[in-house]
Design an enzyme around this catalytic site. Structure first.
Site, short mmCIF file in Angstrom:
data_model
loop_
_atom_site.label_atom_id
_atom_site.label_comp_id
_atom_site.label_asym_id
_atom_site.label_seq_id
_atom_site.Cartn_x
_atom_site.Cartn_y
_atom_site.Cartn_z
N LYS A 280 -35.13 -13.68 -80.96
CA LYS A 280 -34.12 -13.46 -79.93
C LYS A 280 -33.21 -14.68 -79.86
CE LYS A 280 -36.96 -10.68 -76.76
NZ LYS A 280 -36.20 -9.42 -76.74
N ARG A 354 -43.83 -1.34 -78.63
CA ARG A 354 -44.25 0.00 -79.05
C ARG A 354 -45.39 -0.07 -80.06
NH1 ARG A 354 -38.22 1.33 -80.93
NH2 ARG A 354 -37.90 -0.13 -79.21
N1 BES Z 1 -39.42 -7.11 -74.28
C1 BES Z 1 -38.23 -6.57 -74.84
C2 BES Z 1 -37.45 -5.70 -73.85
C3 BES Z 1 -36.91 -6.43 -72.63
C4 BES Z 1 -35.64 -6.96 -72.67
C5 BES Z 1 -37.66 -6.52 -71.49
C6 BES Z 1 -35.15 -7.62 -71.57
C7 BES Z 1 -37.16 -7.19 -70.37
C8 BES Z 1 -35.90 -7.73 -70.42
C9 BES Z 1 -38.57 -5.73 -76.06
O1 BES Z 1 -39.68 -6.13 -76.78
C10 BES Z 1 -37.42 -5.78 -76.98
O2 BES Z 1 -37.14 -6.83 -77.47
N2 BES Z 1 -36.77 -4.64 -77.22
C11 BES Z 1 -35.66 -4.56 -78.08
C12 BES Z 1 -35.84 -3.34 -78.96
C13 BES Z 1 -34.88 -3.26 -80.11
C14 BES Z 1 -35.12 -4.40 -81.09
C15 BES Z 1 -35.04 -1.94 -80.79
C16 BES Z 1 -34.41 -4.42 -77.22
O3 BES Z 1 -34.46 -3.77 -76.18
O4 BES Z 1 -33.40 -5.01 -77.58
MN MN Z 2 -39.24 -7.63 -78.19
#
Ligand code: BES
Ligand code: MN
Ligand code: ZN
Length: 506
Positions: A280, A354
């Site tokens: 990230k 997931r």
């Molecule tokens: N933990 C994150 C989702 C999240 C984002 C929770 C902000 C709380 C606040 C999750 O693991 C994630 O990174 N999801 C990605 C999925 C994508 C790579 C398909 C997302 O939502 O960008």
């Molecule tokens: Mn994630």
């Protein structure tokens, strides 16, 4: 921890640091709410006029502090706004009372005792006020004050005395006990979410869960990395393998002696989500300690169910891992063999939730529970869709999804039903594996839901709560919601367990 007592004392005679009353928005200015008659009398019947002079309108969230007149045993009166006064013969909504009590309790941080004289017409009102006060009194100060006993941050309000609830009435006593158990567990879930990720590793989380479970007679099984390898939990291992802190799968089992219905709860427990090799960017990882909020909610709900002796069986599955980049981390392009036997091509290591959930869902399915609910801070897309205060509900069973939504409404948690459109499945087709862990960007929250659905056993009613928005509150505190971990979905899960036990669901 804040104590709760039900008091028979009159508002004018009780000794406390502060007395909390309600003020509603009337057609011609603020109106003093029921419960505050004695207080209004001490103000010569002019409390509403005094409040109006001070600029109060009775709007929701408004808090006005007044010095007490002679005749009251509390030095301070706190008037909390209740919004529009309900129509004649109608009561205040429970959530309105919960939030008002929470706002008052928050402003009372550091005080010893406060008496709450808010409108109570039924046990539900008393329960909501107790919940709001006990949740609003929450403070996370474990890492502040330089370790010194004094001079540190203010602790929470120490005691809440509820006026207008009947302490000798069984139903009121039960409502108070329920509020205490549920809010203590919500606050414990908040603590877990707020605990920094260098301290809350998967192993540490498993230890906290085990200790708490043992205290209330809940059975615990912890699968460590060796057991996970032996069991073939490729999803949990694949996510955890980049970290120095190995993953865990914790099973909590609350069994009721007589009830035959079982609800399985599955929680996403990423103790820190860096994104992994699909790292990230800065600005997106500062709050990622919150990524275990689903597991914290599941943990809290199971313990609360046990403490309350709810007539239902509840199993909780905590899928715990830390998602880190390193030489041993899963790469985009790797294929994982999941616990179900399916293979997954990992296209983005940041879509890790997931993967851990898939293993836990399949494991939970093997026991053929009456229903499965998973809770996860799963997608940023769900926050784009629903905002920061509402969780999304997806399901393989329309009636069950509706029931979960209604249950959330009943306990005052904002949620909304979301679809699982079949056409989004093809975006996850993989040339190499059975499925990829990513699909189309549009509808990303639903894509994640569709992925999970493939790991739910045939014929089991399942719902997926994406709590990415409400799990962690970054704005100013409001009502009973503090900054940081909120304990989102715990009240919904507890009520749902009760309903499933009572057989009044599908
Ligand atoms: N933990 C994150 C989702 C999240 C984002 C929770 C902000 C709380 C606040 C999750 O693991 C994630 O990174 N999801 C990605 C999925 C994508 C790579 C398909 C997302 O939502 O960008
Ligand atoms: Mn994630
Ligand atoms: Zn995540």
């Amino acid at each position: 921890m804040t104590a709760l007592t039900l008091s028979t004392a009159g508002a004018a005679t009780l000794r406390a640091d502060a007395l909390v009353v309600g003020v509603a928005k009337g057609a011609k200015g603020p109106v003093v709410a029921p419960g505050a008659e004695a207080v209004d009398k001490a103000f010569d019947g002019k409390l509403a006029a005094v409040l109006e002079t001070l600029g109060a309108s009775g709007a929701e969230g408004e808090v006005t502090k007044l010095p007490s007149p002679a005749g009251l045993k509390t030095p301070v009166v706190i008037a909390v706004g209740l919004g529009a006064a309900p129509a004649k013969d109608e009561a205040y909504a429970a959530e309105t009372l919960r939030r008002a009590a929470g706002a008052a309790a928050r402003t009372l941080a550091g005080a010893k005792k406060a008496a709450f004289a808010l409108p109570i017409e039924a046990t539900e009102d008393a329960e909501a006020i107790a919940e709001g006060a006990l949740l609003g009194a929450y403070a996370f100060t474990a890492y502040q004050g330089g370790g010194k006993k004094d001079g540190g941050p203010k602790g929470p309000l120490a005691e809440v005395a509820l006026l207008g609830a009947k302490p000798r009435d069984k139903a009121y006593k039960a409502a108070a006990e329920r509020a205490i158990a549920v809010t203590e567990e919500i606050n414990r879930a908040r603590d877990l979410v707020n605990t920094p990720p260098n301290d809350l590793t998967p192993e540490a989380f498993a230890a906290v869960a085990s200790a708490a479970a043992k205290e209330v007679g809940v059975k615990v099984q912890v699968l460590d990395e060796k057991a996970l390898l032996k069991g073939g939990f490729g999803g949990i291992l694949g996510v955890g393998q980049g970290s120095q802190n190995p993953p865990r799968l914790v099973k909590l089992t609350y069994t009721h002696a007589k009830d035959s219905k079982t609800l399985a709860l599955v929680g996403k427990g990423i103790t820190y989500d860096s994104g992994g090799i699909s790292l990230k960017p800065a600005g997106h990882n500062e709050t990622m300690k919150c990524d275990m909020a689903g597991a914290a909610a599941v943990f809290a709900a199971v313990i609360a169910a046990a403490r309350l002796g709810l007539p239902v069986n509840v199993t909780g599955w905590l899928a715990l891992a830390e998602n880190m980049p390193s030489g041993s981390a899963t790469r985009p392009g790797d294929v994982l063999r999941m616990y179900s036997g399916k293979t997954v091509e990992v296209l983005n290591t940041d879509a890790e939730g997931r993967l851990v959930l898939a293993d836990a869902l399949w494991k939970a399915s093997e026991e053929k529970p009456d229903a499965i609910v998973n809770v996860a801070t799963l997608t940023g897309a769900m926050m784009v869709a629903l905002g920061n205060r509402t969780f999304g509900i997806m399901s393989n069973d329309d009636a069950f999804r509706t029931a979960v939504h209604e249950t959330a409404e009943e306990v005052g948690e904002q949620s909304w039903p979301m679809p699982l459109p079949a056409d989004l499945r093809k975006g996850m087709d993989s040339p190499t594996a059975d499925i990829a862990n990513m699909g189309e960007r549009m509808g990303g929250g639903l894509v994640a839901g569709l992925f999970l659905k493939e790991f739910v056993g045939e014929g089991i009613s399942w719902a997926h709560l994406d709590i990415a928005g409400p799990a962690f509150h970054e704005g100013a505190p409001y009502g009973y919601t503090p900054k940081g971990g909120t304990g989102s979905s715990v009240r919904t899960l507890v009520r749902l367990a009760e309903r499933i036990g009572a057989g009044d669901l599908g």
